[in-house]
Enzyme design. Structure first.
Site, PDB file in Angstrom:
ATOM      1  N   SER A  77     -10.874  -0.245   2.653  1.00 39.64           N
ATOM      2  CA  SER A  77     -10.244  -0.442   3.973  1.00 39.64           C
ATOM      3  C   SER A  77      -9.757   0.896   4.510  1.00 39.64           C
ATOM      4  O   SER A  77      -9.018   1.604   3.827  1.00 39.64           O
ATOM      5  CB  SER A  77      -9.049  -1.380   3.848  1.00 39.64           C
ATOM      6  OG  SER A  77      -9.485  -2.624   3.368  1.00 39.64           O
TER       7      SER A  77
ATOM      8  N   GLU B 216      -5.227   3.986   5.627  1.00 38.20           N
ATOM      9  CA  GLU B 216      -4.822   3.679   4.249  1.00 38.20           C
ATOM     10  C   GLU B 216      -5.092   4.868   3.311  1.00 38.20           C
ATOM     11  O   GLU B 216      -4.276   5.161   2.444  1.00 38.20           O
ATOM     12  CB  GLU B 216      -5.568   2.430   3.763  1.00 38.20           C
ATOM     13  CG  GLU B 216      -5.166   2.025   2.365  1.00 38.20           C
ATOM     14  CD  GLU B 216      -5.775   0.696   1.932  1.00 38.20           C
ATOM     15  OE1 GLU B 216      -5.642  -0.292   2.663  1.00 38.20           O
ATOM     16  OE2 GLU B 216      -6.382   0.678   0.850  1.00 38.20           O
TER      17      GLU B 216
ATOM     18  N   ARG C  53       0.820  -1.219   0.000  1.00 40.68           N
ATOM     19  CA  ARG C  53       0.000   0.000   0.000  1.00 40.68           C
ATOM     20  C   ARG C  53       0.849   1.263   0.000  1.00 40.68           C
ATOM     21  O   ARG C  53       0.509   2.255   0.643  1.00 40.68           O
ATOM     22  CB  ARG C  53      -0.977   0.042   1.189  1.00 40.68           C
ATOM     23  CG  ARG C  53      -2.149  -0.949   1.205  1.00 40.68           C
ATOM     24  CD  ARG C  53      -3.001  -0.915  -0.028  1.00 40.68           C
ATOM     25  NE  ARG C  53      -2.418  -1.736  -1.058  1.00 40.68           N
ATOM     26  CZ  ARG C  53      -2.506  -3.072  -1.123  1.00 40.68           C
ATOM     27  NH1 ARG C  53      -3.152  -3.728  -0.227  1.00 40.68           N
ATOM     28  NH2 ARG C  53      -1.963  -3.746  -2.105  1.00 40.68           N
TER      29      ARG C  53
HETATM   30  C1  LIG Z   1     -15.440   0.276  -1.973  1.00 41.12           C
HETATM   31  C2  LIG Z   1     -13.955   0.470  -2.105  1.00 41.12           C
HETATM   32  C3  LIG Z   1     -13.117  -0.631  -2.220  1.00 41.12           C
HETATM   33  C4  LIG Z   1     -11.730  -0.464  -2.349  1.00 41.12           C
HETATM   34  N1  LIG Z   1     -10.925  -1.567  -2.464  1.00 41.12           N
HETATM   35  C5  LIG Z   1      -9.579  -1.427  -2.599  1.00 41.12           C
HETATM   36  C6  LIG Z   1      -8.751  -2.576  -2.705  1.00 41.12           C
HETATM   37  O1  LIG Z   1      -9.197  -3.714  -2.716  1.00 41.12           O
HETATM   38  N2  LIG Z   1      -7.404  -2.378  -2.828  1.00 41.12           N
HETATM   39  C7  LIG Z   1      -6.859  -1.139  -2.831  1.00 41.12           C
HETATM   40  O2  LIG Z   1      -5.620  -1.029  -2.945  1.00 41.12           O
HETATM   41  N3  LIG Z   1      -7.636  -0.027  -2.742  1.00 41.12           N
HETATM   42  C8  LIG Z   1      -8.970  -0.145  -2.621  1.00 41.12           C
HETATM   43  N4  LIG Z   1      -9.771   0.968  -2.500  1.00 41.12           N
HETATM   44  C9  LIG Z   1      -9.145   2.303  -2.468  1.00 41.12           C
HETATM   45  C10 LIG Z   1      -9.155   3.040  -3.831  1.00 41.12           C
HETATM   46  O3  LIG Z   1     -10.198   2.603  -4.655  1.00 41.12           O
HETATM   47  C11 LIG Z   1      -7.841   2.896  -4.579  1.00 41.12           C
HETATM   48  O4  LIG Z   1      -6.769   3.331  -3.799  1.00 41.12           O
HETATM   49  C12 LIG Z   1      -7.861   3.697  -5.899  1.00 41.12           C
HETATM   50  O5  LIG Z   1      -6.700   3.431  -6.646  1.00 41.12           O
HETATM   51  C13 LIG Z   1      -7.980   5.202  -5.698  1.00 41.12           C
HETATM   52  O6  LIG Z   1      -8.215   5.776  -6.970  1.00 41.12           O
HETATM   53  P1  LIG Z   1      -8.899   7.195  -7.122  1.00 41.12           P
HETATM   54  O7  LIG Z   1      -8.815   7.553  -8.547  1.00 41.12           O
HETATM   55  O8  LIG Z   1     -10.225   7.178  -6.514  1.00 41.12           O
HETATM   56  O9  LIG Z   1      -7.900   8.101  -6.265  1.00 41.12           O
HETATM   57  P2  LIG Z   1      -8.271   9.428  -5.466  1.00 41.12           P
HETATM   58  O10 LIG Z   1      -9.038   9.053  -4.242  1.00 41.12           O
HETATM   59  O11 LIG Z   1      -8.849  10.434  -6.348  1.00 41.12           O
HETATM   60  O12 LIG Z   1      -6.822   9.891  -4.998  1.00 41.12           O
HETATM   61  C14 LIG Z   1      -6.084   9.118  -4.066  1.00 41.12           C
HETATM   62  C15 LIG Z   1      -4.700   9.747  -3.893  1.00 41.12           C
HETATM   63  O13 LIG Z   1      -4.000   9.646  -5.131  1.00 41.12           O
HETATM   64  C16 LIG Z   1      -3.687  10.946  -5.637  1.00 41.12           C
HETATM   65  N5  LIG Z   1      -3.892  10.889  -7.090  1.00 41.12           N
HETATM   66  C17 LIG Z   1      -4.984  10.446  -7.763  1.00 41.12           C
HETATM   67  N6  LIG Z   1      -4.766  10.501  -9.083  1.00 41.12           N
HETATM   68  C18 LIG Z   1      -3.520  10.987  -9.246  1.00 41.12           C
HETATM   69  C19 LIG Z   1      -2.698  11.286 -10.386  1.00 41.12           C
HETATM   70  N7  LIG Z   1      -3.124  11.092 -11.626  1.00 41.12           N
HETATM   71  N8  LIG Z   1      -1.456  11.794 -10.155  1.00 41.12           N
HETATM   72  C20 LIG Z   1      -1.003  12.019  -8.905  1.00 41.12           C
HETATM   73  N9  LIG Z   1      -1.713  11.762  -7.806  1.00 41.12           N
HETATM   74  C21 LIG Z   1      -2.964  11.247  -7.977  1.00 41.12           C
HETATM   75  C22 LIG Z   1      -4.629  11.908  -4.937  1.00 41.12           C
HETATM   76  O14 LIG Z   1      -4.056  13.214  -4.866  1.00 41.12           O
HETATM   77  C23 LIG Z   1      -4.748  11.249  -3.578  1.00 41.12           C
HETATM   78  O15 LIG Z   1      -3.623  11.557  -2.803  1.00 41.12           O
HETATM   79  C24 LIG Z   1     -11.167   0.843  -2.362  1.00 41.12           C
HETATM   80  C25 LIG Z   1     -12.017   1.952  -2.233  1.00 41.12           C
HETATM   81  C26 LIG Z   1     -13.397   1.765  -2.107  1.00 41.12           C
HETATM   82  C27 LIG Z   1     -14.294   2.961  -1.989  1.00 41.12           C
END
Ligand SMILES: Cc1cc2nc3c(=O)[nH]c(=O)nc-3n(C[C@H](O)[C@H](O)[C@H](O)COP(=O)(O)OP(=O)(O)OC[C@H]3O[C@@H](n4cnc5c(N)ncnc54)[C@H](O)[C@@H]3O)c2cc1C
Length: 365
Positions: free
Chosen positions: A253, A357, A176
């Site tokens: 999580s 996380e 992570r």
């Molecule tokens: C129901 C649910 C289940 C999930 N299950 C998992 C799982 O099984 N495994 C897991 O690892 N995660 C899981 N997650 C967490 C999440 O979905 C992941 O971490 C996902 O990759 C986040 O993507 P996002 O586009 O929503 O990021 P955001 O929430 O928009 O951003 C997260 C972070 O990344 C940064 N960021 C986003 N895009 C960029 C970019 N292009 N360049 C630089 N920085 C950037 C943001 O500034 C922030 O700091 C889950 C979340 C939910 C709601």
């Protein structure tokens, strides 16, 4: 065109367009100082640079599924990543390397790779958010993580004001984590994945998934079955976004599984023996560390599924690690209060620190 990431306009949810709660799966977060939408990589770089030129702080936000944004919001510029596209950049008989735009919705990418018979991402089915965010915390689930297939990340380096290609070996991938997490230096523009041409999945490493597929750990299973099974298992735990199911109004999580060195692990075992709780589920890692189940610690500390905090925030009724804004109307302060209560309760009972996380923005635990 509907925004695949924003989904808050169901029964309970914020409607003010400037409210960042509209763009987070927790439906939490105050107003943005300024909100921009970047439709491609050049636009993303230009919008970040323009904000810097205005001397404004920048928050790059994509699916909003791994952030907890404070009730005060973000006073600077928030750039929403909405770039799309997938290009094959290299291929041979066995593998194909695809370059995927940061804004490409992750689960759509996984579906497309499974459909084309490209193995390597199938166990990561059903995870919300964008492709560009997957390297940030080395997204992982069911025995797979993106570090297994990422070849390189293309990013805008804000420190040197240039676009760079960072090979996977330099991304600092860990459980992570990566060099990108907790850093605003890099803006991910695209990610290259090397996938294997195969009708079968990568070897299944996760016992629960192997059981559900009817194979042994280490065996392979048909790609489409693997994707469907992962999505089914995840849905049963509230880990696939569902606008109608408040158990999914979370960041997945909330706490990572603690990684203990041998000495800390033995201390924990002694403590649990004294408490008569039995031993926590544990997975030995490299370098003599042991990963412990955070869900077990939380439950054994008295915080079961459905445990409620203020304003309608609660632990999911389906998964102990997911903290939810199930009323849809809570504040970030309420969610953070619940997280703090859980963290402190686990520490008091077991002496083990829990770490969040998601990325916390303008709020602290
Ligand atoms: C129901 C649910 C289940 C999930 N299950 C998992 C799982 O099984 N495994 C897991 O690892 N995660 C899981 N997650 C967490 C999440 O979905 C992941 O971490 C996902 O990759 C986040 O993507 P996002 O586009 O929503 O990021 P955001 O929430 O928009 O951003 C997260 C972070 O990344 C940064 N960021 C986003 N895009 C960029 C970019 N292009 N360049 C630089 N920085 C950037 C943001 O500034 C922030 O700091 C889950 C979340 C939910 C709601």
């Amino acid at each position: 065109m509907p925004d695949v990431y924003a989904e808050p306009t169901t029964a309970a949810g914020p409607t003010d367009p400037a409210t960042l709660a509209r763009y987070t799966t927790l439906r939490l977060g105050g107003p943005a100082g300024r909100l921009e939408i970047a439709g491609d990589a050049a636009d993303l770089v230009a919008k970040v640079r323009a904000a810097e030129a205005r001397d404004q702080a920048v928050l790059v936000l994509a699916g909003g599924s791994n952030v907890v944004i404070g009730d005060q919001g973000f006073p600077g510029t928030v750039v929403l990543v909405r770039s799309r596209g997938l290009t094959v950049v290299a291929e041979d008989g066995d593998t194909v390397t695809v370059r995927v735009a940061a804004g490409e919705p992750w689960d759509e990418l996984v579906a497309a790779t499974v459909e084309r018979g490209w193995a390597g991402l199938e166990c990561l089915s059903g995870i919300p958010g964008s492709t560009g965010a997957t390297p940030i915390q080395n997204v992982g689930a069911y025995g797979q993580e993106v570090a297994d297939t990422i070849v390189a990340v293309e990013a805008y380096d804000r420190a040197h004001r240039e676009v760079v290609r960072i090979p996977a070996a330099d991304c600092g991938f860990a459980y992570r984590g990566s060099i990108f997490k907790y850093s605003d230096r890099w803006v991910v523009l695209s990610v290259d994945f090397r996938l294997t041409r195969s009708p079968l999945s990568a070897p299944i490493r996760y016992a629960e998934l192997a059981r559900a597929l009817g194979v042994e750990v280490g065996d392979r299973a048909p790609l489409a079955d693997t994707r469907a099974t992962v999505r089914r298992l995840r849905a049963g735990k509230g880990m696939v976004l569902d606008a109608a199911d408040p158990d999914t109004w979370s960041v997945g999580s909330f706490f990572t599984n603690p990684v203990l060195d041998r000495e800390a692990y033995e201390l924990l075992r002694a403590r649990t023996a004294g408490l008569g709780t039995g031993e926590p589920p544990a997975w030995p890692g490299a370098c003599d560390v042991v990963k412990i189940s955070a869900a077990w610690l939380i439950e054994q500390a008295g915080f079961g599924k459905g445990y409620a905090g203020p304003e309608g925030v609660a632990i999911s009724t389906k998964h102990t690690l997911a903290l939810t804004n199930r009323s849809g109307t809570a504040s970030t302060a309420a969610l953070v209060a619940l997280a703090r209560e859980i963290r402190d309760g686990v520490h008091a009972r077991f002496g083990v620190p829990l770490h969040p996380e998601p990325v916390l923005i303008n709020c602290t635990l």
